[in-house]
Write a protein that holds these residues in place. Structure first.
Motif, mmCIF file in Angstrom:
data_model
loop_
_atom_site.group_PDB
_atom_site.id
_atom_site.type_symbol
_atom_site.label_atom_id
_atom_site.label_comp_id
_atom_site.label_asym_id
_atom_site.label_seq_id
_atom_site.Cartn_x
_atom_site.Cartn_y
_atom_site.Cartn_z
ATOM 1 N N ALA A 99 -4.630 -6.507 -10.387
ATOM 2 C CA ALA A 99 -5.499 -7.326 -9.556
ATOM 3 C C ALA A 99 -6.793 -6.570 -9.331
ATOM 4 N N VAL A 125 -10.049 -5.955 -7.092
ATOM 5 C CA VAL A 125 -10.413 -6.117 -5.676
ATOM 6 C C VAL A 125 -11.820 -5.565 -5.476
ATOM 7 N N ASN A 126 -12.628 -6.368 -4.834
ATOM 8 C CA ASN A 126 -13.968 -5.892 -4.502
ATOM 9 C C ASN A 126 -13.850 -4.808 -3.439
ATOM 10 N N VAL A 127 -14.614 -3.763 -3.606
ATOM 11 C CA VAL A 127 -14.590 -2.688 -2.618
ATOM 12 C C VAL A 127 -15.885 -2.738 -1.842
ATOM 13 N N ARG A 128 -15.707 -2.905 -0.552
ATOM 14 C CA ARG A 128 -16.892 -2.924 0.283
ATOM 15 C C ARG A 128 -17.508 -1.540 0.297
ATOM 16 N N MET A 157 -18.966 1.789 1.160
ATOM 17 C CA MET A 157 -18.694 2.659 2.299
ATOM 18 C C MET A 157 -18.920 4.106 1.875
ATOM 19 N N LEU A 161 -5.785 -2.860 -8.856
ATOM 20 C CA LEU A 161 -4.442 -2.616 -8.365
ATOM 21 C C LEU A 161 -3.475 -2.905 -9.507
ATOM 22 N N PHE A 195 0.037 -1.723 -10.093
ATOM 23 C CA PHE A 195 1.095 -0.953 -9.475
ATOM 24 C C PHE A 195 1.760 -0.030 -10.471
ATOM 25 N N LEU A 232 -13.434 -7.503 9.539
ATOM 26 C CA LEU A 232 -14.819 -7.129 9.797
ATOM 27 C C LEU A 232 -14.993 -6.661 11.234
ATOM 28 N N LYS A 250 -12.255 -13.467 -1.898
ATOM 29 C CA LYS A 250 -11.437 -13.347 -3.131
ATOM 30 C C LYS A 250 -10.484 -12.177 -2.936
ATOM 31 N N ALA A 251 -11.045 -11.004 -2.958
ATOM 32 C CA ALA A 251 -10.233 -9.838 -2.627
ATOM 33 C C ALA A 251 -11.196 -8.722 -2.297
ATOM 34 N N ASP A 252 -11.139 -8.273 -1.074
ATOM 35 C CA ASP A 252 -12.030 -7.196 -0.666
ATOM 36 C C ASP A 252 -11.218 -6.028 -0.181
ATOM 37 N N SER A 253 -11.793 -4.908 -0.434
ATOM 38 C CA SER A 253 -11.106 -3.703 -0.014
ATOM 39 C C SER A 253 -12.029 -2.921 0.908
ATOM 40 N N TYR A 254 -11.458 -2.405 1.977
ATOM 41 C CA TYR A 254 -12.217 -1.629 2.955
ATOM 42 C C TYR A 254 -11.490 -0.329 3.196
ATOM 43 N N ARG A 255 -12.297 0.632 3.567
ATOM 44 C CA ARG A 255 -11.664 1.892 3.930
ATOM 45 C C ARG A 255 -12.388 2.459 5.150
ATOM 46 N N ASP A 301 -6.834 1.796 4.633
ATOM 47 C CA ASP A 301 -7.341 1.043 3.490
ATOM 48 C C ASP A 301 -6.916 -0.389 3.714
ATOM 49 N N LEU A 310 -6.877 -4.232 2.542
ATOM 50 C CA LEU A 310 -7.106 -5.179 1.450
ATOM 51 C C LEU A 310 -7.066 -6.572 2.044
ATOM 52 N N TYR A 339 -1.396 -7.689 -5.581
ATOM 53 C CA TYR A 339 -1.938 -7.109 -4.340
ATOM 54 C C TYR A 339 -0.813 -6.542 -3.504
ATOM 55 N N ARG A 344 2.024 -5.496 -4.033
ATOM 56 C CA ARG A 344 2.726 -4.291 -4.472
ATOM 57 C C ARG A 344 2.073 -3.035 -3.922
ATOM 58 N N SER A 345 0.752 -3.080 -3.795
ATOM 59 C CA SER A 345 0.053 -1.859 -3.384
ATOM 60 C C SER A 345 0.055 -1.663 -1.863
#
Ligand SMILES: Nc1nc2c(ncn2[C@@H]2O[C@H](COP(=O)(O)OP(=O)(O)OP(=O)(O)O)[C@@H](O)[C@H]2O)c(=O)[nH]1
Ligand SMILES: [Mg+2]
Lengths: 732, 200
Positions: free
Chosen positions: A212, A214-217, A219, A229, A231, B28, B43-48, B61, B63, B78, B80-81
């Motif tokens: 999958a 995934v967009n990473v914001r 940072m 992703l 797995f 957010l 759609k799919a965003d990842s933050y840390r 992290d 998602l 998704y 799975r992680s």
């Protein structure tokens, strides 16, 4: 003449009946017909020999061609690979030399133009070509992923450079080049110090369904990045710009959606086809030939469905069986195929199978015939037993005559090998006995093996007889060369011949009688040998005559005397008259020697005698005996000798005529069941030499012969009496 | 074993729930202390983010997944992680509450773990007048699953930190539990880790 025959026989409208009729009309007499017959026969032999040669040549050519083809095949592969490489190289050159945009525009323009003109399949083909080209061009740059090109439906959706970051710390790790295919994502790190065409090294291909994006914001240091992703891994990639990241994420999404969309229609389609297919076939039945493709499918597919799987795999299975020498299995498969009633339809696949199977059948026959074939590099160790299998199968395959032919050839070479091992050493008789023993015992084995292998086949049986005959001819010609030489004594010859004859007679137990042939083959050499023997014997008579002193003979001792009497087979009572004292015999040395020699000659002659040789034998016996009698006669008529000697000579004559000759005729009669006419003639001719009393009488000075033909005047002595026997005449 | 010393522990949280329930709004708010009124489907965003959890610096992290994701199969990758899940619904929308069962089932299937750190979150608690899902209903579902139920508001920031911190705590304790030798669950895992330590 032969050429004309060739022409006529070779022509397509050859009519055998007409040909034979014409021939028989043209030919005058049996002789000429015989010649024609021989000509045609030799023509037939030539043709069959040529046919065999051609078959063999074709076979070897076939093998060579097959090899050549596989060779060519691999070369074609290499060539096509080279060509694709070339093409991708050119494409890469074109794309680097031109602006990317125009290139792409040209490509799409081309596609759109084909859209209008080309049929759907053609367009698909072009698209496929394009797809392949792109894929090849893309993967050209990646080391270690040649196999990926081969996937039939794979195409490149997106590609670009990425920087992989440490997923936890966000620090740069390695430069990556990524290809998004319709079915997965290929990750290939840059090769640091690259040489050659490859820029990237294959790392992994992640299936589209198993990751999958995934967009990473943004940072901290991690900017314009996305995550994968997959797995159990989570991998972080930094794009060159926000735009490129957006593109990547869109492409990922599009690819995933396309894959799902493709999967779903597939499922729907499978349901749909199962529902609609019967409808379609029925529609074809009603209106056949509307669409050639559909028609073809509709007609052939039910047929194919009807064909059992074993039949489809039959050619390959047969190949395997033949290659592994499982001939029986191959035969069983062929049988099965033959029993299978092929549908009458002209379905190309069926015809193809039929043709292939027929070809395999022929190949099997070839291989089996090869098995039987004799070649110098092939061991004959296995003997005939080793041939059983091939013969049996060839019989089953309806190739009895070829099998029989090859089998007999094999027999010939085995026989030859066996006979070659017999060394000529020691006595001739021993050699001949050994040779004949091996020949006939082998022939026995071979004949019984043959009869076992080809039972109830008259044509094969006659082939066996012909073969045996020709082998026998070989043997006899060899024996004639080896044994029938002028110096060979007739006793040796007779023993050899008798041995061979007895051995030959063994074959009658199998119904093969070669005796007549053997005798026929030996007739002329034996005639020659017998005349030689006669000449030698007459010569011996002449030699002894010169030294004849007309005195009684001392045999040395009583035993020798007894032995002589026993040997002659004369009745001791009769012989009593000729015995004097312990060891003396009242016969001249020449008479004694002659008796010995003649009785042995008689024995040999009688042993050798066959109906065909009877005349020769009679002549030999009569001539030799006549020579001795002539010798006696000459001396009896001689003026040089006095009365006492004459009386002694008369005694010898009496012995020869009254004792020895009756014994000879009696033995002859007993052994050959008919009297010897010429010896009877001899008896009457010389009977005047016998004493008047008809008996030998006492060894006393006998009176002058009662009958005496024209007493010769002394003056004209030593003129011999006229005699039929020229040899004797010459001798004087 | 250098990395854990230099890098804070990383806890992976996944936001799940139907579209428009406020997953992104919650994220957010947690991340940047802001509330976005406009609805833009994710759609799919990842933050840390680095946070201090009970005095310990950790990384979270997040998602944020797409509620509108049509294809359930894609979610598996998704899920799975993830180490912990915030299963969000809107108290103003019964459908979103009903959908939580589906998400729960899928998570359990993918993770194959009944005790996966998991919170049932009823969002938009500021819109109590539009409530369609009763607290009782939600509580009893959470009880059957054996998970906490928390009501939040991305708009008022009510309980936003709590759900993330509570989940992180659960994740952390699960990790500690997993690392304990002789634990009945994940025995193999702990053994493997122990083995790794020995090697390192
Ligand atoms: N009043 C109120 N509105 C909220 C709250 N949370 C989210 N919203 C609004 O609901 C709408 C959808 O919010 P999102 O956070 O984008 O929803 P989402 O769950 O991320 O949706 P998807 O990304 O499509 O899955 C937005 O207009 C938000 O302003 C909340 O707690 N209270
Ligand atoms: Mg969202």
């Amino acid at each position: 003449m032969a050429d004309i025959a060739d022409l006529k026989i070779g022509s397509s409208d050859f009519n055998p009946d007409k040909y034979v009729r014409e021939l028989s009309q043209r030919c005058v007499g049996g002789q000429e017909l015989q010649q024609q017959y021989q000509k045609i026969q030799s023509l037939g032999e030539d043709t069959s020999a040529q046919l065999k040669r051609n078959v063999y040549q074709n076979y070897t050519q076939f093998i060579e061609t097959a090899k050549e083809i596989s060779h060519l095949e691999s070369e074609m592969y290499q060539l096509s690979h080279l060509l694709t490489e070339q093409r991708s190289l050119l494409a890469a050159l074109a794309s680097t030399s031109l602006l990317g945009g125009t290139n792409a525009g040209a490509a799409t323009g081309g596609e759109s133009s084909t859209d209008v003109t080309a049929e759907p399949e053609k367009q698909f083909q072009i698209e496929d070509e394009e797809r392949r080209r792109k894929l090849t061009a893309a993967l050209e740059k990646v080391e270690g992923c040649v196999d990926l090109i081969e996937s039939p439906a794979r195409s490149v959706i997106h590609e670009g450079d990425l920087l992989e970051l440490d997923p936890t710390e966000g620090t740069a790790m390695q430069r990556m080049h990524a290809f998004l295919f319709n079915d997965g994502l290929l990750l290939a790190p840059w090769i640091p110090n690259r040489r050659g065409p490859a820029r990237y090294k294959f790392q992994t291909l992640i299936e589209l369904g198993s990751f999958a994006a995934v967009n990473v914001r943004d940072m901290g240091s991690v900017k314009t990045a996305f995550k994968l992703l997959a797995f159990p891994d989570t991998r972080l990639f930094q794009c060159t710009s926000n735009q490129s990241k957006k593109e990547w994420l869109e492409k990922f999404e599009a690819a995933k959606k396309a894959a799902l969309a493709q999967e779903q229609p597939k499922r729907q389609e499978s349901v749909a086809t199962s529902e609609t297919s019967p409808v379609r076939s029925s529609s074809v039945d009603s209106s056949s030939g509307m669409n050639p493709f559909e028609d073809n499918c509709a007609v052939s597919s039910p047929d194919i469905a009807e064909l059992p799987e074993w039949l489809l795999e039959l050619p390959e299975d047969l190949d395997v069986c033949i290659a592994q020498r499982h001939f029986e299995d191959a035969y069983a498969l062929l049988q099965k195929a033959n029993q299978f009633t092929f549908p009458t339809s002209k379905d190309p696949q069926l015809l193809d199978i039929r043709r292939k199977v027929d070809g395999r059948g022929r190949a099997l026959i070839e291989v089996l015939m090869k098995e039987l074939e004799v070649s110098p590099d092939k061991s004959l160790q296995g003997g005939l037993r080793a041939a059983r299998r091939a013969v049996r199968l060839l019989n089953q395959l309806g190739r009895s005559s070829q099998a029989c032919d090859l089998f007999l050839k094999l027999c010939s070479s085995i026989l030859k090998a066996q006979l070659r091992r017999v060394k000529r050493e020691g006595a001739t008789v021993v050699y001949v006995k050994h040779l004949g023993g091996i020949f006939f015992s082998n022939m026995m084995d071979m004949a019984s093996e043959f009869l076992r292998a080809f039972p109830n086949s008259p044509s094969c049986a006659s082939a066996l007889v012909v073969w045996a005959g020709s082998e026998l001819t070989h043997l006899t010609s060899h024996l004639v060369k080896q044994v029938f030489m002028p110096q060979s004594p007739i006793s040796t010859l007779s023993e050899c011949v008798v041995t061979i004859r007895t051995q030959c007679d063994q074959l009658t137990s199998l119904g093969i009688d070669l005796r007549y042939q053997l005798d026929g083959l030996l007739r002329s050499p034996l005639q020659r040998a017998l005349s030689d023997a006669r000449d030698k014997a007459v010569e011996a008579v002449k030699l002894r005559a010169v030294e004849d002193k007309w005195r009684p003979t001392n045999l040395g001792n009583k035993d020798a005397l007894t032995k002589f009497v026993m040997e002659t087979g004369l009745s001791p009572n009769h012989m009593q008259k000729y015995v004097q004292g312990e060891s003396w015999i009242v016969l001249s040395a020449s008479t004694v020697a002659f008796t010995r020699q003649y009785l042995s000659l008689l024995e040999d002659c009688l042993r050798l005698c066959t109906t065909e040789l009877a005349h020769t034998v009679d002549q030999v016996l009569t001539d030799v005996f006549g020579a001795q009698l002539s010798h006696v006669e000459v001396n009896l008529q001689s003026d040089k000798l006095g009365n006492p000697e004459k009386s002694f000579i008369q005694k010898n004559a009496a012995f020869l005529l009254s004792e020895l000759l009756p014994l000879v005729t009696k033995t002859y009669q007993e052994r050959l069941n008919n009297p010897c006419q010429t010896l009877e003639v001899l008896k009457t001719k010389f009977s005047w030499m016998k004493p008047a009393d008809g008996d030998g009488g006492e060894p006393s000075p006998a009176p002058a012969p009662a009958k005496r033909p024209t007493p010769l005047p002394r003056t004209t002595a030593p003129r011999p009496a006229p005699t039929k026997y020229s040899t004797v005449t010459e001798y004087i | 074993m250098k990395k854990p010393n230099t890098q804070p522990a990383l806890h992976k949280v996944i936001m799940v729930g139907s579209g428009g329930v406020g997953k992104s709004a919650l994220t957010l708010q947690f991340m940047y202390d802001e509330f976005v009124e406009d609805y833009e489907p994710t759609k799919a965003d990842s933050y840390r983010k680095r946070v201090v959890l009970d005095g310990e610096e950790v990384q979270i992290d997040i998602l944020d997944t797409a509620g509108q994701e049509d294809y359930a199969a894609i979610r598996d990758n998704y899920f799975r992680s993830g180490e912990g899940f915030l299963c969000v619904f809107s108290i103003t929308e019964d459908d979103s509450f009903q959908a939580t069962q589906e998400f729960r089932d899928q998570i359990l299937r993918v993770k194959n773990d009944e005790n996966i750190p998991f919170l049932l979150v009823g969002n938009k608690s500021d819109l109590d007048e539009k409530r369609k899902v009763s607290v009782f209903e939600s509580c009893s579902r959470a009880a059957t699953w054996g998970v906490p139920y928390v009501e939040t508001s991305a708009k008022t920031r009510s309980n936003v930190d709590k759900v993330f911190y509570d989940l992180m705590r659960e994740i952390r304790s699960r990790k500690i539990e997993d690392n304990k030798p002789g634990n009945s669950r994940g025995k193999d895992k702990s053994k493997r880790k122990k083995l790794k330590c020995v090697i390192l």
